[in-house]
Write a protein that holds these residues in place. Sequence first.
Motif, PDB file in Angstrom:
ATOM      1  N   GLU A  14      16.904  22.876 -23.239  1.00 23.32           N
ATOM      2  CA  GLU A  14      15.744  22.276 -23.879  1.00 23.32           C
ATOM      3  C   GLU A  14      15.418  20.988 -23.134  1.00 23.32           C
ATOM      4  N   THR A  15      14.149  20.809 -22.763  1.00 25.69           N
ATOM      5  CA  THR A  15      13.727  19.630 -22.019  1.00 25.69           C
ATOM      6  C   THR A  15      12.728  18.828 -22.843  1.00 25.69           C
ATOM      7  N   HIS A  16      12.955  17.517 -22.901  1.00 25.81           N
ATOM      8  CA  HIS A  16      12.043  16.609 -23.599  1.00 25.81           C
ATOM      9  C   HIS A  16      11.595  15.543 -22.609  1.00 25.81           C
ATOM     10  N   LEU A  17      10.289  15.409 -22.453  1.00 21.60           N
ATOM     11  CA  LEU A  17       9.721  14.368 -21.600  1.00 21.60           C
ATOM     12  C   LEU A  17       9.231  13.259 -22.520  1.00 21.60           C
ATOM     13  N   LEU A  18       9.856  12.114 -22.424  1.00 24.52           N
ATOM     14  CA  LEU A  18       9.509  10.966 -23.267  1.00 24.52           C
ATOM     15  C   LEU A  18       8.696   9.997 -22.415  1.00 24.52           C
ATOM     16  N   THR A  19       7.399   9.931 -22.703  1.00 24.70           N
ATOM     17  CA  THR A  19       6.507   9.074 -21.932  1.00 24.70           C
ATOM     18  C   THR A  19       5.752   8.131 -22.860  1.00 24.70           C
ATOM     19  N   PRO A  20       5.420   6.955 -22.367  1.00 31.31           N
ATOM     20  CA  PRO A  20       4.622   6.033 -23.193  1.00 31.31           C
ATOM     21  C   PRO A  20       3.172   6.493 -23.259  1.00 31.31           C
ATOM     22  N   ARG A  21       2.460   5.923 -24.197  1.00 25.65           N
ATOM     23  CA  ARG A  21       1.023   6.187 -24.273  1.00 25.65           C
ATOM     24  C   ARG A  21       0.369   5.606 -23.017  1.00 25.65           C
ATOM     25  N   PRO A  22      -0.689   6.232 -22.538  1.00 20.50           N
ATOM     26  CA  PRO A  22      -1.367   5.697 -21.350  1.00 20.50           C
ATOM     27  C   PRO A  22      -1.916   4.291 -21.631  1.00 20.50           C
ATOM     28  N   PRO A  23      -1.771   3.375 -20.686  1.00 18.86           N
ATOM     29  CA  PRO A  23      -2.269   2.009 -20.883  1.00 18.86           C
ATOM     30  C   PRO A  23      -3.777   1.941 -20.647  1.00 18.86           C
ATOM     31  N   VAL A  24      -4.533   2.511 -21.561  1.00 18.98           N
ATOM     32  CA  VAL A  24      -5.989   2.626 -21.413  1.00 18.98           C
ATOM     33  C   VAL A  24      -6.642   1.248 -21.265  1.00 18.98           C
ATOM     34  N   ARG A  25      -6.199   0.290 -22.057  1.00 20.47           N
ATOM     35  CA  ARG A  25      -6.790  -1.046 -21.981  1.00 20.47           C
ATOM     36  C   ARG A  25      -6.586  -1.657 -20.598  1.00 20.47           C
ATOM     37  N   ALA A  26      -5.393  -1.540 -20.059  1.00 18.96           N
ATOM     38  CA  ALA A  26      -5.124  -2.099 -18.729  1.00 18.96           C
ATOM     39  C   ALA A  26      -5.969  -1.398 -17.670  1.00 18.96           C
ATOM     40  N   VAL A 126      14.748   3.744 -22.942  1.00 19.96           N
ATOM     41  CA  VAL A 126      13.631   3.220 -23.721  1.00 19.96           C
ATOM     42  C   VAL A 126      12.987   4.319 -24.566  1.00 19.96           C
ATOM     43  N   ASN A 127      12.670   3.974 -25.803  1.00 23.63           N
ATOM     44  CA  ASN A 127      11.866   4.821 -26.676  1.00 23.63           C
ATOM     45  C   ASN A 127      10.422   4.395 -26.465  1.00 23.63           C
ATOM     46  N   PRO A 128       9.634   5.175 -25.710  1.00 19.30           N
ATOM     47  CA  PRO A 128       8.290   4.728 -25.366  1.00 19.30           C
ATOM     48  C   PRO A 128       7.244   4.926 -26.461  1.00 19.30           C
ATOM     49  N   ARG A 129       7.623   5.477 -27.584  1.00 21.81           N
ATOM     50  CA  ARG A 129       6.673   5.767 -28.662  1.00 21.81           C
ATOM     51  C   ARG A 129       7.201   5.243 -29.988  1.00 21.81           C
ATOM     52  N   ASP A 130       6.370   5.338 -31.014  1.00 16.31           N
ATOM     53  CA  ASP A 130       6.792   4.979 -32.367  1.00 16.31           C
ATOM     54  C   ASP A 130       7.803   5.989 -32.875  1.00 16.31           C
ATOM     55  N   ASP A 131       8.628   5.566 -33.818  1.00 15.46           N
ATOM     56  CA  ASP A 131       9.645   6.448 -34.378  1.00 15.46           C
ATOM     57  C   ASP A 131       9.035   7.628 -35.123  1.00 15.46           C
ATOM     58  N   GLU A 132       7.794   7.501 -35.589  1.00 11.80           N
ATOM     59  CA  GLU A 132       7.136   8.578 -36.325  1.00 11.80           C
ATOM     60  C   GLU A 132       6.412   9.558 -35.406  1.00 11.80           C
ATOM     61  N   ASP A 133       6.377   9.311 -34.115  1.00 10.52           N
ATOM     62  CA  ASP A 133       5.713  10.194 -33.164  1.00 10.52           C
ATOM     63  C   ASP A 133       6.364  11.575 -33.205  1.00 10.52           C
ATOM     64  N   ARG A 134       5.536  12.625 -33.164  1.00 11.22           N
ATOM     65  CA  ARG A 134       6.065  13.995 -33.264  1.00 11.22           C
ATOM     66  C   ARG A 134       7.072  14.314 -32.166  1.00 11.22           C
ATOM     67  N   GLY A 135       6.811  13.850 -30.950  1.00 13.75           N
ATOM     68  CA  GLY A 135       7.738  14.107 -29.848  1.00 13.75           C
ATOM     69  C   GLY A 135       9.081  13.442 -30.057  1.00 13.75           C
ATOM     70  N   VAL A 136       9.076  12.218 -30.582  1.00 18.35           N
ATOM     71  CA  VAL A 136      10.317  11.491 -30.850  1.00 18.35           C
ATOM     72  C   VAL A 136      11.080  12.170 -31.984  1.00 18.35           C
ATOM     73  N   VAL A 137      10.367  12.574 -33.029  1.00 13.51           N
ATOM     74  CA  VAL A 137      11.012  13.253 -34.156  1.00 13.51           C
ATOM     75  C   VAL A 137      11.618  14.579 -33.693  1.00 13.51           C
ATOM     76  N   ALA A 138      10.887  15.335 -32.869  1.00 13.27           N
ATOM     77  CA  ALA A 138      11.402  16.604 -32.353  1.00 13.27           C
ATOM     78  C   ALA A 138      12.634  16.382 -31.483  1.00 13.27           C
ATOM     79  N   PHE A 139      12.597  15.327 -30.671  1.00  9.24           N
ATOM     80  CA  PHE A 139      13.738  15.013 -29.814  1.00  9.24           C
ATOM     81  C   PHE A 139      14.972  14.669 -30.646  1.00  9.24           C
TER      82      PHE A 139
END
Length: 155
Positions: A14-26, A126-139
């Motif tokens: 099982e592979t999980h890719l943990l990535t941050p949200r894109p820095p749209v503002r930057a 690093v946890n690049p997302r919120d704890d409630e993010d679906r990807g983090v919860v699945a991981f």
Amino acid sequence: MSEQDARARNSKTETHLLTPRPPVRAYAIAAAAAIAGAALIVAGTVAALEPVRIVGVVLLVLGAGLAIVALILVLRLSTTVIMDGAGIEVRRLGRRQRIPWSEVTSVKATRHHFIVVASSGGTEFVNPRDDEDRGVVAFMTAVRDRLDANRGYGS
């Protein structure tokens, strides 16, 4: 989940890719600075105003620099976690660390980090997302299920 289902799931990779949200503002700020810089360079060249051209070059360079820094941070915070029946492997920036399930003593999730504590030292990433993010919860669910199956616990 039955014990047989847990064992079947535990044997698969099982592979999980943990990535941050894109820095749209930057990226938006970088694009605006680059466009403004290019416009000032053209205006300064047409009007033969050297200070305007210099400001344009500075804005263009700052915009490009901001975009590059944002991209580097996204790549730096991205982590790939591969789990199979034998253990967990954490890959980030060309580094790999493999920890067998038998050595894992605990797994913790804080607001900003995942911590795998093992008898051989463990790892932290690093946890690049919120704890409630679906990807983090699945991981975290997958890690819990794998540890339970390795220890012989029923879920």
